[in-house]
Motif scaffolding. Structure first.
Motif, PDB file in Angstrom:
ATOM      1  N   UNK A 102      36.594  41.080  17.311  1.00  0.00           N
ATOM      2  CA  UNK A 102      37.370  41.538  18.457  1.00  0.00           C
ATOM      3  C   UNK A 102      38.205  40.325  18.717  1.00  0.00           C
ATOM      4  N   UNK A 103      39.443  40.831  18.877  1.00  0.00           N
ATOM      5  CA  UNK A 103      40.519  39.676  19.413  1.00  0.00           C
ATOM      6  C   UNK A 103      40.703  39.710  20.976  1.00  0.00           C
ATOM      7  N   UNK A 104      40.216  38.858  21.556  1.00  0.00           N
ATOM      8  CA  UNK A 104      40.255  38.864  23.016  1.00  0.00           C
ATOM      9  C   UNK A 104      41.840  38.760  23.603  1.00  0.00           C
ATOM     10  N   UNK A 105      42.050  39.529  24.099  1.00  0.00           N
ATOM     11  CA  UNK A 105      43.560  39.066  24.844  1.00  0.00           C
ATOM     12  C   UNK A 105      43.395  39.683  26.287  1.00  0.00           C
ATOM     13  N   UNK A 106      43.243  38.656  27.145  1.00  0.00           N
ATOM     14  CA  UNK A 106      43.046  38.939  28.609  1.00  0.00           C
ATOM     15  C   UNK A 106      44.436  39.015  29.454  1.00  0.00           C
ATOM     16  N   UNK A 107      45.370  38.824  28.505  1.00  0.00           N
ATOM     17  CA  UNK A 107      46.695  39.050  29.057  1.00  0.00           C
ATOM     18  C   UNK A 107      47.153  38.355  30.184  1.00  0.00           C
ATOM     19  N   UNK A 145      49.077  40.406  32.854  1.00  0.00           N
ATOM     20  CA  UNK A 145      48.211  40.947  34.002  1.00  0.00           C
ATOM     21  C   UNK A 145      47.771  40.205  35.020  1.00  0.00           C
ATOM     22  N   UNK A 146      47.377  38.833  34.618  1.00  0.00           N
ATOM     23  CA  UNK A 146      46.852  37.600  35.571  1.00  0.00           C
ATOM     24  C   UNK A 146      48.118  37.420  36.722  1.00  0.00           C
ATOM     25  N   UNK A 147      49.266  37.165  35.849  1.00  0.00           N
ATOM     26  CA  UNK A 147      50.410  36.941  36.680  1.00  0.00           C
ATOM     27  C   UNK A 147      51.071  37.938  37.642  1.00  0.00           C
ATOM     28  N   UNK A 148      51.062  39.305  36.842  1.00  0.00           N
ATOM     29  CA  UNK A 148      51.318  40.396  37.695  1.00  0.00           C
ATOM     30  C   UNK A 148      50.355  40.480  38.879  1.00  0.00           C
ATOM     31  N   UNK A 149      49.030  40.629  38.694  1.00  0.00           N
ATOM     32  CA  UNK A 149      47.990  40.803  39.746  1.00  0.00           C
ATOM     33  C   UNK A 149      48.144  39.837  40.620  1.00  0.00           C
ATOM     34  N   UNK A 150      48.615  38.435  40.422  1.00  0.00           N
ATOM     35  CA  UNK A 150      48.575  37.379  41.315  1.00  0.00           C
ATOM     36  C   UNK A 150      49.787  37.647  42.206  1.00  0.00           C
ATOM     37  N   UNK A 155      43.320  46.132  32.246  1.00  0.00           N
ATOM     38  CA  UNK A 155      44.362  45.663  31.524  1.00  0.00           C
ATOM     39  C   UNK A 155      43.767  44.631  30.022  1.00  0.00           C
ATOM     40  N   UNK A 156      42.846  43.864  30.368  1.00  0.00           N
ATOM     41  CA  UNK A 156      42.212  43.064  29.550  1.00  0.00           C
ATOM     42  C   UNK A 156      41.542  43.681  28.364  1.00  0.00           C
ATOM     43  N   UNK A 157      40.722  44.874  28.946  1.00  0.00           N
ATOM     44  CA  UNK A 157      40.175  45.603  27.845  1.00  0.00           C
ATOM     45  C   UNK A 157      40.958  46.494  27.060  1.00  0.00           C
ATOM     46  N   UNK A 158      42.063  46.937  27.730  1.00  0.00           N
ATOM     47  CA  UNK A 158      43.158  47.754  26.969  1.00  0.00           C
ATOM     48  C   UNK A 158      43.843  46.847  25.960  1.00  0.00           C
ATOM     49  N   UNK A 159      44.081  45.498  26.416  1.00  0.00           N
ATOM     50  CA  UNK A 159      44.890  44.762  25.544  1.00  0.00           C
ATOM     51  C   UNK A 159      43.928  44.255  24.321  1.00  0.00           C
ATOM     52  N   UNK A 160      42.796  43.923  24.614  1.00  0.00           N
ATOM     53  CA  UNK A 160      41.592  43.434  23.663  1.00  0.00           C
ATOM     54  C   UNK A 160      41.525  44.612  22.623  1.00  0.00           C
TER      55      UNK A 160
END
Lengths: 786, 247
Positions: A352-357, A360-365, A37-42
């Protein structure tokens, strides 16, 4: 700290290895989810910002030659915000220190500065308007060749050798993924982009006051299809080669395809890990609660409520979940960084605009905690039902009964230790099923992972060994008589030459249309051949078109139907041709036809605009220098080199990727087997110690423990193969894009490797537990009753 | 033939099965040191039935475990016939248990997933000259319930299966740790009868731990332990039958 919490922490410390095994399985799922997700969003964010800031166009069109005024007309189309015309063409470049010719794509820079697809200056400056020899070159190409501002190189532009001087390095939103014409992957050494003053480009191509490329930026509410149709009508008179949106723009389409594949990965892998983790929590907590039955009874007796006791064990499950989530986030972040770095080699972004989302963190938690809670709940529930007095009694011994299966096993007169293994499996089918499921999921995951390598290998084989056996393909500046093939034979080192004909075309079936290429194949072609997914050479029928499945599906057409073919290059005819066959072909989306049938329909003499060559590798240098001075050749593709690069990229990444996939894949097996074995050991240590007392050796006693798990592993492997087959099929479908269909073919090597890796991981895990058997104090084990 | 216990230089004493010389066993848990045995000397003869009496914690189980090769003394030497157990490796001790010793424990230690017959077969499959499981079970009067799982048998029946399992290999010595400890008087006597008959008919030397003083009268010899030392070692002038034991 409350006494119960202290107990929980001590419990956790006592079962740390099991906790870690579960947390790793859970963490793996979360890592893939977060990482992909982070790669995709970034990538998406970087792409969006790049497009926005540098005004990436929405619609693209090519023409043979149109007056510059057509750009004004295009700007008037309803929904168009901005229009720009320019001159673009291919050139053969001669770079110092490079024996073979490189390919260049020349792009003109309007005198008043570009309005769309703005180049990003990375070093130096753009060419000055009054200096025709000055050019800016694409950064990766300049880097590879050390072309600093002031460096010079030569190129054949429209048949004329010219010297150019580098002023700066540039990146462009149009060429994030810079693919040379006719290639299948970017090649920073052999393909460069050259920005040149409009006046210089016009002079080189005799295009004064004219353009051959049009780009449009649309208004927010524009109807792209309508704009494309209007633009096609406008450009028809000037030899329009078909307008298209971003979806057919090579760089954009490849980046989108990659993002789609990341999305597929994030959707496919994590659920497997989460399900297994839930089962593991259930298994371990269930065992723990069984062991602590008397303590639970006691807690109830002294007045703890059900909710408090349930909360205690659920908290423990949650803690395992928290460890897994933390691991997953950490590794997910790390893997995202690594993947973004890896993508940087192929996709060139200026920033590169980093967006680790946070999403995704919340969903995964939430998913992670829900997983362990669900797994724990069932185990906890069972413990709560017992009245305290009963709970404080030792549990009733397990009841073994003689079912039909048991009688059958007795008949084959197994050794008693083997019988113990079978009875244990029959007695606890649920637990055996969890082990079976976990281990087979592990096998399936590996089959799916290794399948990706099979697919890439298969693609390479199909492209290089079956479809394209030529080492070099020459693309001619313009179509020529068949005799050009004989002329090519006189080039140095050429052993075999074969002509082919391709042109851009729009295929139309009712309201459905598709922009693609029409390829004319000469009979008895030996080098470039049409191959289907099974590797079968397709003999083109004497009449009619052959379409790959995806194209036929997009056009909603089948064999026997008539298809309209609008040629987008001279002679720009519109032909109605029958579809003779639809073939299964994943790579390439072109329409094919036998050359005699094509030229008969066009009522012209046979022509060629591509020549495939077999050459003497030792004379490649001679051929290269000859081609650099042959104006009739617009560009060339060096298949041998592409193949070498394909293999190098593959083998460079292969070992690392296999190691990573194997590690992730076998983690499930390790987590499941280790926990299953630990539970077995805990439940049966008394029984196993008794065997030792009776005179069974360590090996013989170990057999009971190891045998059961390995028997389940052996049964799980074929199940995993079947599951993996299904998963791979799903993944191939999910990852297939418009540009490329992933061939679905799993080698025996993949099945064997997956089985071997899981078998060894299971054996290692169970042997690790077996070692604990050696430490059991025989005398103590006989006294301590649960 | 299987690798035996280390030969020693001492002259073999006929009729002696076990000989323990000055054995001491110290357990250390953390800083606590427990002396379970303090310099015990003991000899056990063939065909003999010995009852080991003593209070809880007197060291009788430790002594039995050392004789049976389940544990090693901290000091002292133990001989089984002319072989020194205290010098044997783990593999040699395993072989010793397999070939020469039958164990009976308070909690039976049957494998719950195997039937009575299969529990006995577990041992006969690895023994060198065993009787059949059926014969062994017949000896303890359990032939009719051979195909039942342990959970389907009473405590006394389970203990008799354990005895059948112990004698099926025709051991040289039978070591029983509180075999009636978990049983009521009626089933306890049945178990003692089984042990008595095995000793009488097969001549198997038997060591029987109990804290029930009444049982001592069925033995040839009574050894009393207290605080890790032997305080009494005497031969019974007259033995009684198990059925005459007052519980």
């Amino acid at each position: 700290m409350r006494a119960l919490d202290r107990k929980m922490l001590r419990d956790l410390r006592r079962i740390w290895a099991q906790t870690l095994a579960i947390a790793l399985v859970l963490g793996c799922g979360i890592m893939v989810l977060v990482g992909a997700q982070a790669t995709q969003r970034t990538l998406e964010q970087s792409q969006a910002a790049y497009y926005e800031r540098h005004r990436f166009a929405d619609v693209f069109a090519g023409v043979t030659r149109a007056p510059a005024s057509v750009v004004q007309a295009a700007a008037q189309i309803d929904g168009v915000a901005q229009a720009e015309g320019r001159i673009g063409f291919n050139a053969v470049l001669d770079i110092d220190g490079m024996q073979e010719p490189a390919m260049g794509r020349v792009i003109s820079l309007p005198a008043d500065g570009p309005a769309l697809n703005l180049p990003v200056l990375r070093r130096g400056r753009l060419p000055a308007p009054d200096r025709p020899q000055e050019v800016a070159v694409s950064e990766p190409f300049a880097e590879v060749h050390g072309l600093v501002p002031g460096s010079r190189f030569r190129g054949v532009l429209n048949g004329q050798l010219r010297e150019m001087q580098v002023t700066g390095w540039v990146l462009s939103p149009e060429f994030i993924y810079a693919m040379p014409p006719g290639a299948i992957m970017p090649d920073d050494r052999r393909f460069g982009l050259i920005w040149m003053n409009e006046s210089a480009a016009a002079a080189a191509m005799d295009m004064g006051g004219a353009v051959n490329e049009i780009a449009l930026r649309l208004t927010r509410d524009a109807d792209e299809r309508a704009v494309i149709a209007a633009l096609d009508r406008l450009l028809d008179a000037y030899g329009g080669t078909g307008a298209h949106g971003r979806d057919r723009q090579v760089s954009h389409a490849f980046l989108d395809g990659e993002l789609q594949q990341l999305g597929a990965m994030a959707a496919f892998l994590p659920p497997i890990f989460l399900i297994v983790a839930a089962f593991l929590v259930n298994m371990v907590l269930g065992r723990m609660i069984a062991l602590e039955r008397a303590q639970i009874g006691l807690m109830k007796a002294v007045g703890y409520g059900r909710a408090q006791i349930a909360g205690h064990y659920l908290k423990l499950a949650m803690l395992i979940g928290v460890v897994g989530i933390a691991l997953g986030w950490g590794f997910g972040w790390w893997i995202a960084e690594a993947m973004i770095g890896l993508y940087g080699d192929f996709f060139r972004f200026p920033f590169i605009i980093r967006d680790f989302g946070a999403g995704a963190l919340v969903i995964s938690a939430v998913l992670g905690l829900a997983t362990v809670a669900l797994g724990g709940l069932r185990a906890v529930w069972a413990s709560l039902k017992l009245p305290p007095a009963e709970a404080m009694q030792p549990p009733a011994p397990p009841q073994y009964a003689r079912g039909r299966l048991d009688r059958a096993l007795t008949l084959i007169r197994l050794r008693q230790t083997t019988m113990m293994i079978f009875r244990s499996i029959i007695r606890w089918p649920g637990r055996a099923a969890i082990t079976l499921f976990g281990v087979s999921a592990s096998v399936a995951l590996l089959v799916m992972s290794y399948f990706m390598f099979d697919a890439v290998e298969r693609l390479g084989e199909s492209v290089f060994e079956q479809a394209n056996r030529q080492q070099v393909t020459l693309m001619l500046a313009r179509a020529q008589n068949e005799r050009a093939v004989n002329d090519a034979l006189t080039l140095p080192g050429v052993r075999m030459a074969e002509g082919a004909y391709a042109m851009p075309a729009r295929l139309v079936n009712g309201h459905r249309s598709r922009l693609t290429a029409l390829q004319g194949h000469y009979p008895d072609a030996q080098l470039a051949r049409l191959i289907d997914d099974a590797g079968v050479v397709i003999d083109l029928p004497a009449e009619g078109l052959v379409l790959p499945q995806m194209l036929a599906r997009a056009l909603e057409i089948g064999a026997g139907d008539m298809l309209r073919v609008e040629m987008l290059a001279p002679p720009r005819e519109v032909l109605d041709l029958p579809v003779a066959a639809v073939i299964a072909q994943g790579l390439g989306q072109e329409a094919h036809i036998a050359a005699p049938a094509l030229f008969a329909a066009m009522r012209t003499a046979p022509q060629v605009n591509m020549i495939h060559l077999m050459i003497d590798p030792d004379r490649m240098a001679d051929l290269n220098s000859a081609i650099k001075e042959t104006p009739a050749v617009a560009s060339l593709a060096n298949w041998a080199e592409v193949r070498r690069q394909f293999d190098a990229t593959l083998s460079e990444n292969l070992l690392t990727m296999v190691a990573i996939y194997t590690l992730i894949g076998v983690l499930i097996a390790i987590g499941v087997v280790y926990n299953a074995a630990r539970i077995q050991l805990s439940e049966r240590s008394y029984e196993l110690a008794s065997l030792r007392v009776l005179g069974f050796s360590r090996g013989e006693v170990g057999f009971v423990l190891v045998g059961e798990i390995m028997l389940l592993t052996l049964v799980a492997i074929p199940i995993g193969w079947v599951l993996g087959y299904g998963l791979a099929q799903g993944l191939a479908a999910a990852m297939s894009t418009d540009l490329m269909q992933i061939p679905f073919h799993i080698t025996r090597r993949t099945f064997a490797l997956a089985a071997l890796a899981v078998f060894l991981a299971a054996l290692g895990s169970v042997l690790m537990v077996r070692r604990r058997l050696d430490r059991v104090d025989l005398a103590m084990a006989l006294k301590a009753r649960e | 033939m299987r690798q035996g216990i280390a030969e020693t230089v001492s002259v073999p004493v006929r009729k002696q099965v076990f000989r323990a010389q000055g054995i001491t066993r110290v357990y250390r848990t953390g800083t606590v040191e427990v002396r379970a045995l303090r310099g015990v000397d003991l000899a056990l003869n063939e065909h003999e039935m010995v009852v080991l009496l003593g209070a809880s914690g007197s060291g009788k189980s430790t002594l039995l475990n050392i004789l049976g090769g389940l544990d090693l003394p901290t000091e002292g030497r133990v001989f089984f016939r002319d072989r020194e157990l205290t010098r044997a490796s783990d593999a040699q001790l395993t072989a010793f248990r397999r070939d020469h010793v039958g164990f009976v424990f308070q909690f039976y230690n049957l494998v719950p997933s195997l039937t009575a017959r299969e529990n006995v077969a577990l041992v006969t499959e690895i023994a060198r000259n065993p009787m059949t499981p059926e014969e062994a079970l017949d000896r303890v009067g359990l032939a009719p319930r051979m195909d039942h799982f342990p959970a389907e048998l009473s405590g006394g029946e389970q203990q008799r299966v354990a005895i059948a399992r112990a004698i099926a290999k025709r051991p040289d010595v039978l070591l029983c740790d509180e075999p009636t400890g978990a049983l009521d008087s009626k089933t306890g006597i049945q178990v003692l009868e089984a042990l008595y008959e095995v000793n009488r008919d097969l001549g198997t030397a038997t060591v029987l731990i109990t804290h029930n003083a009444g049982i001592q009268r069925i033995a040839h010899r009574v050894v009393v332990l207290a605080d890790g030392q032997i305080t009494r070692d005497e031969v019974n002038a007259t033995r009684v039958l198990p059925s005459e034991v007052s519980w």
